[in-house]
Design a protein around this motif. Structure first.
Motif, PDB file in Angstrom:
ATOM      1  N   MET A 225       0.851  -1.197   0.000  1.00 37.49           N
ATOM      2  CA  MET A 225       0.000   0.000   0.000  1.00 37.49           C
ATOM      3  C   MET A 225       0.880   1.238   0.000  1.00 37.49           C
ATOM      4  O   MET A 225       1.820   1.354   0.773  1.00 37.49           O
ATOM      5  N   ASP A 226       0.557   2.190  -0.892  1.00 40.12           N
ATOM      6  CA  ASP A 226       1.385   3.383  -1.029  1.00 40.12           C
ATOM      7  C   ASP A 226       1.151   4.380   0.104  1.00 40.12           C
ATOM      8  O   ASP A 226       2.037   5.127   0.487  1.00 40.12           O
ATOM      9  N   ILE A 227      -0.047   4.437   0.623  1.00 43.26           N
ATOM     10  CA  ILE A 227      -0.389   5.411   1.666  1.00 43.26           C
ATOM     11  C   ILE A 227      -0.220   4.731   3.015  1.00 43.26           C
ATOM     12  O   ILE A 227      -0.991   3.834   3.370  1.00 43.26           O
ATOM     13  N   GLU A 228       0.800   5.163   3.754  1.00 40.25           N
ATOM     14  CA  GLU A 228       1.192   4.439   4.943  1.00 40.25           C
ATOM     15  C   GLU A 228       0.547   5.039   6.194  1.00 40.25           C
ATOM     16  O   GLU A 228       1.200   5.543   7.071  1.00 40.25           O
ATOM     17  N   ASP A 229      -0.751   4.976   6.272  1.00 43.66           N
ATOM     18  CA  ASP A 229      -1.485   5.290   7.491  1.00 43.66           C
ATOM     19  C   ASP A 229      -2.796   4.532   7.426  1.00 43.66           C
ATOM     20  O   ASP A 229      -3.062   3.790   6.487  1.00 43.66           O
ATOM     21  N   ASN A 230      -3.600   4.697   8.434  1.00 46.32           N
ATOM     22  CA  ASN A 230      -4.839   3.926   8.483  1.00 46.32           C
ATOM     23  C   ASN A 230      -6.021   4.684   7.907  1.00 46.32           C
ATOM     24  O   ASN A 230      -7.161   4.260   8.072  1.00 46.32           O
ATOM     25  N   SER A 231      -5.764   5.799   7.219  1.00 38.89           N
ATOM     26  CA  SER A 231      -6.869   6.589   6.668  1.00 38.89           C
ATOM     27  C   SER A 231      -7.686   5.785   5.668  1.00 38.89           C
ATOM     28  O   SER A 231      -8.929   5.831   5.665  1.00 38.89           O
ATOM     29  N   MET A 232      -7.010   5.045   4.792  1.00 34.49           N
ATOM     30  CA  MET A 232      -7.735   4.274   3.793  1.00 34.49           C
ATOM     31  C   MET A 232      -8.547   3.162   4.450  1.00 34.49           C
ATOM     32  O   MET A 232      -9.668   2.847   4.011  1.00 34.49           O
ATOM     33  N   GLN A 233      -7.998   2.558   5.497  1.00 31.95           N
ATOM     34  CA  GLN A 233      -8.740   1.516   6.200  1.00 31.95           C
ATOM     35  C   GLN A 233     -10.001   2.086   6.844  1.00 31.95           C
ATOM     36  O   GLN A 233     -11.060   1.447   6.829  1.00 31.95           O
ATOM     37  N   LYS A 234      -9.891   3.297   7.396  1.00 34.83           N
ATOM     38  CA  LYS A 234     -11.062   3.950   7.974  1.00 34.83           C
ATOM     39  C   LYS A 234     -12.109   4.230   6.899  1.00 34.83           C
ATOM     40  O   LYS A 234     -13.309   4.061   7.109  1.00 34.83           O
ATOM     41  N   ALA A 235     -11.640   4.679   5.733  1.00 34.02           N
ATOM     42  CA  ALA A 235     -12.559   4.947   4.626  1.00 34.02           C
ATOM     43  C   ALA A 235     -13.278   3.669   4.199  1.00 34.02           C
ATOM     44  O   ALA A 235     -14.477   3.684   3.901  1.00 34.02           O
ATOM     45  N   LYS A 236     -12.558   2.565   4.166  1.00 35.25           N
ATOM     46  CA  LYS A 236     -13.171   1.291   3.803  1.00 35.25           C
ATOM     47  C   LYS A 236     -14.222   0.868   4.828  1.00 35.25           C
ATOM     48  O   LYS A 236     -15.255   0.294   4.475  1.00 35.25           O
ATOM     49  N   LEU A 237     -13.960   1.143   6.109  1.00 40.64           N
ATOM     50  CA  LEU A 237     -14.937   0.815   7.144  1.00 40.64           C
ATOM     51  C   LEU A 237     -16.219   1.625   6.961  1.00 40.64           C
ATOM     52  O   LEU A 237     -17.320   1.100   7.156  1.00 40.64           O
ATOM     53  N   VAL A 238     -16.072   2.900   6.606  1.00 40.28           N
ATOM     54  CA  VAL A 238     -17.253   3.725   6.327  1.00 40.28           C
ATOM     55  C   VAL A 238     -18.032   3.139   5.158  1.00 40.28           C
ATOM     56  O   VAL A 238     -19.266   2.996   5.209  1.00 40.28           O
ATOM     57  N   PHE A 239     -17.319   2.795   4.097  1.00 39.82           N
ATOM     58  CA  PHE A 239     -17.946   2.205   2.917  1.00 39.82           C
ATOM     59  C   PHE A 239     -18.702   0.930   3.277  1.00 39.82           C
ATOM     60  O   PHE A 239     -19.873   0.740   2.905  1.00 39.82           O
ATOM     61  N   GLN A 240     -18.067   0.054   4.021  1.00 36.99           N
ATOM     62  CA  GLN A 240     -18.693  -1.215   4.386  1.00 36.99           C
ATOM     63  C   GLN A 240     -19.915  -1.016   5.278  1.00 36.99           C
ATOM     64  O   GLN A 240     -20.926  -1.716   5.131  1.00 36.99           O
ATOM     65  N   GLU A 241     -19.839  -0.036   6.181  1.00 36.52           N
ATOM     66  CA  GLU A 241     -20.948   0.214   7.093  1.00 36.52           C
ATOM     67  C   GLU A 241     -22.173   0.746   6.348  1.00 36.52           C
ATOM     68  O   GLU A 241     -23.300   0.320   6.595  1.00 36.52           O
ATOM     69  N   VAL A 242     -21.956   1.688   5.409  1.00 37.07           N
ATOM     70  CA  VAL A 242     -23.081   2.228   4.645  1.00 37.07           C
ATOM     71  C   VAL A 242     -23.679   1.154   3.740  1.00 37.07           C
ATOM     72  O   VAL A 242     -24.906   1.086   3.566  1.00 37.07           O
ATOM     73  N   CYS A 243     -22.838   0.288   3.193  1.00 40.18           N
ATOM     74  CA  CYS A 243     -23.335  -0.779   2.304  1.00 40.18           C
ATOM     75  C   CYS A 243     -24.204  -1.792   3.042  1.00 40.18           C
ATOM     76  O   CYS A 243     -24.996  -2.503   2.414  1.00 40.18           O
ATOM     77  N   LYS A 244     -24.067  -1.862   4.365  1.00 35.32           N
ATOM     78  CA  LYS A 244     -24.944  -2.740   5.136  1.00 35.32           C
ATOM     79  C   LYS A 244     -26.391  -2.253   5.092  1.00 35.32           C
ATOM     80  O   LYS A 244     -27.330  -3.052   5.173  1.00 35.32           O
ATOM     81  N   THR A 245     -26.552  -0.937   4.987  1.00 36.31           N
ATOM     82  CA  THR A 245     -27.883  -0.340   4.974  1.00 36.31           C
ATOM     83  C   THR A 245     -28.404  -0.163   3.558  1.00 36.31           C
ATOM     84  O   THR A 245     -29.583  -0.414   3.284  1.00 36.31           O
ATOM     85  N   VAL A 246     -27.541   0.291   2.660  1.00 34.50           N
ATOM     86  CA  VAL A 246     -27.929   0.543   1.271  1.00 34.50           C
ATOM     87  C   VAL A 246     -27.551  -0.686   0.457  1.00 34.50           C
ATOM     88  O   VAL A 246     -26.390  -0.870   0.095  1.00 34.50           O
TER      89      VAL A 246
END
Length: 323
Positions: A1-22
Motif C-alpha cells: 500500500m502506497d499510503i502508509e497510514d490507516n486513513s484508507m482503512q477507515k474509509a473502507k470501514l465507512v464504505f462497508q458500514e453504509v453498504c450494510k444499509t444501502v
C-alpha cells in the motif's frame, strides 16, 4: 500500500458500514464517499422510494456527523435554509436564529420541489460555506456537505435547478431500481426489523474525516494529468453535441474526485484511468446537451465517451512515493 497510514482503512470501514444499509448500490456508495473525501457536494437524482434519503442519513451516521434534513416543499422559504434575525425584547436587539445549514451534513430532500428563490439560497452556502443575513456573515461548521436528492424533472411539482446551482454539486448520481435479488434482501430486512429504518453505526471519531481529506489532498497529480483534463474540458466546449461545456470549476472537480479515487485504490498518484472513472458523474450535469430532433439518438454517455476517445491519453509511470 502506497499510503502508509490507516486513513484508507477507515474509509473502507465507512464504505462497508453504509453498504450494510444501502443494499446493492456499492458503486454509488463508493462515489459518494469519494465526493465527501474530495470536499464536494452530492446530488442524487432518481424516482421516489429507491433509498436516496436512507443513503444520506447512513453516511451521516457512519461519519459521526450531525445532520439536518429539510423536506423541500413549495412553502419552504430561504430563511428556513440560511436562518434569520429575530427581535429579542429582553435584550432589545436582533439575534440570529440559525437555519438548517448550520450542521455538518445538510440533507436537502427533493430539492427541485421548492421555489427557485429557495434553491438559490443554497448558492452562497455551497460555494463559500457561509451565510449572510442582514449584512452579517456566519461561518458554517467544518466539515459541511450538502447531500441533495431530486426527483426526475417533469415529475409533478418539480422546478428545474438552475445551471449555476447544478455546477455547485461535485457529482450527480442515480441509484436506479434494485435487482430482484437486492429487492428480496430489502424486503426481508424490513420484515425482520418490523419495517423500521435501520441506519449505519458510527465509524469515525472527531477529526478523522479531516485527516482523510488531507491525505486525499496530498495525492500527487502529474502535469500531464492536468493537461489531459484541460484538453477534455476544451473538447466539451467545442463539441457540436454540447451547447455549453464545463467551466474551470468542473475541471477542478474532476481532479479532486480523481484524487479521492486514487486514494481509495491505495495509490498516492492519479492515473488517467482515475480521470476516466469519475468523468461522467462529475461533468455530465454541468453541461447543456443538444437534444434537438436530429441528435435525439445521442445520449450523454455516448457524447462523453466520444470525447474521451478523441483526447490523447498521457502515459504515466508508476511512482513508489508521492512527490
Amino acid at each position: 500500500m502506497d499510503i502508509e497510514d490507516n486513513s484508507m482503512q477507515k474509509a473502507k470501514l465507512v464504505f462497508q458500514e453504509v453498504c450494510k444499509t444501502v443494499v446493492g448500490k456499492d458503486e454509488i456508495v463508493l462515489k459518494i464517499l469519494m465526493a465527501i473525501l474530495a470536499n464536494g457536494h452530492v446530488l442524487v437524482e432518481d424516482i421516489p422510494g429507491v433509498g436516496k434519503t436512507t443513503m444520506a442519513l447512513s453516511f451521516a451516521n457512519a461519519l459521526g456527523l450531525n445532520c439536518n434534513r429539510v423536506q423541500f416543499t413549495p412553502d419552504v422559504m430561504p430563511s428556513d435554509v440560511t436562518g434569520f434575525n429575530m427581535y429579542n425584547k429582553m435584550t432589545n436587539k436582533f439575534e440570529y436564529k440559525p437555519g438548517a445549514v448550520m450542521c455538518n451534513i445538510m440533507l436537502a430532500d427533493e430539492i427541485n420541489r421548492t421555489s427557485p428563490k429557495t434553491q438559490s439560497a443554497l448558492l452562497q452556502v455551497m460555494e463559500e460555506r457561509c451565510v449572510t443575513v442582514d449584512g452579517a456573515t456566519y461561518e458554517l461548521p467544518d466539515p459541511f456537505i450538502v447531500m441533495a436528492t431530486q426527483n426526475p424533472f417533469g415529475s409533478v411539482g418539480t422546478q428545474r435547478l438552475p445551471e449555476s446551482q447544478m455546477d455547485r454539486f461535485m457529482v450527480c448520481l442515480s441509484l436506479g431500481y434494485p435487482t430482484i435479488e437486492d429487492e428480496i434482501a430489502i424486503l426481508r430486512g424490513k420484515q425482520l426489523n418490523n419495517n423500521k429504518r435501520i441506519l449505519s453505526k458510527k465509524v469515525l471519531m472527531p477529526g478523522e474525516l479531516e485527516k482523510m481529506r488531507r491525505t486525499v489532498s496530498d495525492v500527487y497529480v502529474d502535469d500531464s494529468i492536468f493537461e489531459y483534463v484541460a484538453r477534455i474540458a476544451k473538447a466539451t466546449r467545442e463539441s457540436e453535441d454540447i451547447l455549453q461545456g464545463i467551466s474551470p470549476r468542473g475541471s477542478i472537480a474532476v481532479i479532486a474526485m480523481a484524487k479521492a479515487e486514487a486514494f481509495l485504490r491505495g495509490n498516492s498518484y492519479v492515473l488517467p484511468a482515475d480521470i476516466q472513472y469519475v468523468l461522467k458523474d462529475t461533468i455530465a450535469h454541468r453541461m447543456v446537451f443538444d437534444h434537438s430532433l436530429r441528435k435525439s439518438s445521442l445520449s450523454e454517455e455516448k457524447v462523453i465517451a466520444g470525447i474521451v476517445r478523441k483526447v490523447p491519453v498521457p502515459q504515466i509511470a508508476k511512482k513508489e512515493k508521492a512527490v
